[in-house]
Design a protein around this motif. Structure first.
Motif, PDB file in Angstrom:
ATOM      1  N   LEU A  45       0.919  -1.384  -0.137  1.00  0.00           N
ATOM      2  CA  LEU A  45       0.142  -0.330   0.060  1.00  0.00           C
ATOM      3  C   LEU A  45       0.928   1.341   0.000  1.00  0.00           C
ATOM      4  O   LEU A  45       0.363   2.196  -0.329  1.00  0.00           O
ATOM      5  N   TYR A  46       2.019   1.044   0.693  1.00  0.00           N
ATOM      6  CA  TYR A  46       3.030   2.223   0.548  1.00  0.00           C
ATOM      7  C   TYR A  46       4.335   1.879   0.011  1.00  0.00           C
ATOM      8  O   TYR A  46       4.898   0.688  -0.003  1.00  0.00           O
ATOM      9  N   ARG A  47       5.034   2.967  -0.596  1.00  0.00           N
ATOM     10  CA  ARG A  47       6.223   2.683  -1.334  1.00  0.00           C
ATOM     11  C   ARG A  47       6.990   3.744  -1.356  1.00  0.00           C
ATOM     12  O   ARG A  47       6.446   4.987  -1.471  1.00  0.00           O
ATOM     13  N   ASP A  48       8.345   3.805  -0.873  1.00  0.00           N
ATOM     14  CA  ASP A  48       9.217   5.049  -0.980  1.00  0.00           C
ATOM     15  C   ASP A  48       9.896   5.187  -2.342  1.00  0.00           C
ATOM     16  O   ASP A  48       9.942   4.152  -3.292  1.00  0.00           O
ATOM     17  N   ALA A  49      10.844   6.096  -2.574  1.00  0.00           N
ATOM     18  CA  ALA A  49      11.442   6.272  -3.803  1.00  0.00           C
ATOM     19  C   ALA A  49      12.626   5.008  -4.070  1.00  0.00           C
ATOM     20  O   ALA A  49      13.266   4.716  -5.103  1.00  0.00           O
ATOM     21  N   ARG A  50      13.108   4.493  -2.820  1.00  0.00           N
ATOM     22  CA  ARG A  50      13.994   3.521  -3.051  1.00  0.00           C
ATOM     23  C   ARG A  50      13.582   2.231  -3.230  1.00  0.00           C
ATOM     24  O   ARG A  50      14.274   1.067  -3.127  1.00  0.00           O
ATOM     25  N   GLY A  51      12.267   1.893  -3.352  1.00  0.00           N
ATOM     26  CA  GLY A  51      11.633   0.708  -3.489  1.00  0.00           C
ATOM     27  C   GLY A  51      11.178  -0.001  -2.405  1.00  0.00           C
ATOM     28  O   GLY A  51      10.704  -0.989  -2.341  1.00  0.00           O
ATOM     29  N   ASN A  52      11.430   0.576  -0.975  1.00  0.00           N
ATOM     30  CA  ASN A  52      10.929   0.078   0.204  1.00  0.00           C
ATOM     31  C   ASN A  52       9.264  -0.171   0.214  1.00  0.00           C
ATOM     32  O   ASN A  52       8.709   0.947  -0.110  1.00  0.00           O
ATOM     33  N   MET A  60       4.661  -0.597  11.750  1.00  0.00           N
ATOM     34  CA  MET A  60       5.079   0.513  10.512  1.00  0.00           C
ATOM     35  C   MET A  60       6.767   0.387  10.309  1.00  0.00           C
ATOM     36  O   MET A  60       7.353   0.323  11.453  1.00  0.00           O
ATOM     37  N   PRO A  61       6.877   0.045   9.246  1.00  0.00           N
ATOM     38  CA  PRO A  61       8.269  -0.172   8.927  1.00  0.00           C
ATOM     39  C   PRO A  61       9.208   0.833   9.342  1.00  0.00           C
ATOM     40  O   PRO A  61       8.784   2.347   9.313  1.00  0.00           O
ATOM     41  N   ASP A  62      10.545   0.930   9.527  1.00  0.00           N
ATOM     42  CA  ASP A  62      11.414   2.022  10.091  1.00  0.00           C
ATOM     43  C   ASP A  62      11.443   3.171   9.040  1.00  0.00           C
ATOM     44  O   ASP A  62      11.546   4.289   9.368  1.00  0.00           O
ATOM     45  N   TRP A  63      11.530   3.008   7.742  1.00  0.00           N
ATOM     46  CA  TRP A  63      11.522   3.978   6.612  1.00  0.00           C
ATOM     47  C   TRP A  63      10.410   4.962   6.822  1.00  0.00           C
ATOM     48  O   TRP A  63      10.501   6.153   6.498  1.00  0.00           O
ATOM     49  N   LEU A  64       9.189   4.195   7.053  1.00  0.00           N
ATOM     50  CA  LEU A  64       7.927   4.970   7.037  1.00  0.00           C
ATOM     51  C   LEU A  64       7.810   5.766   8.205  1.00  0.00           C
ATOM     52  O   LEU A  64       7.353   6.821   8.376  1.00  0.00           O
ATOM     53  N   ARG A  65       7.982   5.195   9.458  1.00  0.00           N
ATOM     54  CA  ARG A  65       8.072   5.956  10.677  1.00  0.00           C
ATOM     55  C   ARG A  65       9.195   6.827  10.680  1.00  0.00           C
ATOM     56  O   ARG A  65       8.727   7.998  11.419  1.00  0.00           O
ATOM     57  N   ALA A  66      10.300   6.942  10.143  1.00  0.00           N
ATOM     58  CA  ALA A  66      11.280   8.059  10.195  1.00  0.00           C
ATOM     59  C   ALA A  66      10.749   8.998   9.449  1.00  0.00           C
ATOM     60  O   ALA A  66      10.847  10.363   9.863  1.00  0.00           O
ATOM     61  N   GLY A  71       7.934  14.650   9.704  1.00  0.00           N
ATOM     62  CA  GLY A  71       6.935  15.456   9.539  1.00  0.00           C
ATOM     63  C   GLY A  71       6.084  15.206   7.930  1.00  0.00           C
ATOM     64  O   GLY A  71       5.354  16.171   7.406  1.00  0.00           O
ATOM     65  N   VAL A  72       6.716  14.132   7.495  1.00  0.00           N
ATOM     66  CA  VAL A  72       5.946  13.607   5.969  1.00  0.00           C
ATOM     67  C   VAL A  72       4.588  12.785   6.316  1.00  0.00           C
ATOM     68  O   VAL A  72       4.825  11.974   7.027  1.00  0.00           O
ATOM     69  N   ASP A  73       3.572  13.177   5.660  1.00  0.00           N
ATOM     70  CA  ASP A  73       2.417  12.475   5.846  1.00  0.00           C
ATOM     71  C   ASP A  73       2.462  11.151   5.276  1.00  0.00           C
ATOM     72  O   ASP A  73       2.926  10.976   3.954  1.00  0.00           O
ATOM     73  N   PRO A  74       2.158  10.020   5.873  1.00  0.00           N
ATOM     74  CA  PRO A  74       2.463   8.805   5.054  1.00  0.00           C
ATOM     75  C   PRO A  74       1.546   8.713   4.051  1.00  0.00           C
ATOM     76  O   PRO A  74       1.821   7.686   3.085  1.00  0.00           O
ATOM     77  N   ALA A  75       0.504   9.461   3.741  1.00  0.00           N
ATOM     78  CA  ALA A  75      -0.120   9.281   2.579  1.00  0.00           C
ATOM     79  C   ALA A  75       0.376   9.647   1.361  1.00  0.00           C
ATOM     80  O   ALA A  75       0.102   9.313   0.350  1.00  0.00           O
ATOM     81  N   PHE A  76       1.649  10.502   1.244  1.00  0.00           N
ATOM     82  CA  PHE A  76       2.568  10.798   0.397  1.00  0.00           C
ATOM     83  C   PHE A  76       2.947   9.556  -0.214  1.00  0.00           C
ATOM     84  O   PHE A  76       3.398   9.489  -1.410  1.00  0.00           O
TER      85      PHE A  76
END
Length: 103
Positions: A45-52, A60-66, A71-76
């Protein structure tokens, strides 16, 4: 000069290596199939630019928690499912896991 390993021989060596690693870590073919099926049933449901990725299950995984603490909304990081099939039709052969990264 070393001779190139034929594709068939390289494939066989890789299969042997994978089987040894599976035996070393106690991974059975049934457990592997169950894990693959779980991933198919619970798409990320969630993915960052590094592919996590995170499918929303468990902690919640560390990358999303961090990111959240920064201050970044997880919805991003939320993956938009509605546009993926349309884009896949437009770009055949494209890895659909990366489509939302470049829109």
């Amino acid at each position: 000069m070393k001779a190139k390993i034929a594709d068939g021989e390289a494939r066989e060596r890789l299969i042997i290596w994978i089987r040894r690693r599976m035996a070393e870590f106690g991974i059975t073919p049934d457990a592997l199939a169950a894990s693959i099926q779980h991933d198919l049933d619970h798409a990320p449901l969630y993915r960052d630019a590094r592919g996590n990725e995170w499918n929303g299950l468990g902690d919640m995984p560390d990358w999303l928690r961090a990111a959240k603490h920064a201050g970044v909304d997880p919805a991003f990081f939320r993956i938009e499912r509605s546009s993926t099939p349309e884009r896949q039709r437009q770009m055949p052969g494209t890895d659909v896991r990366q489509l939302d990264l470049f829109s």
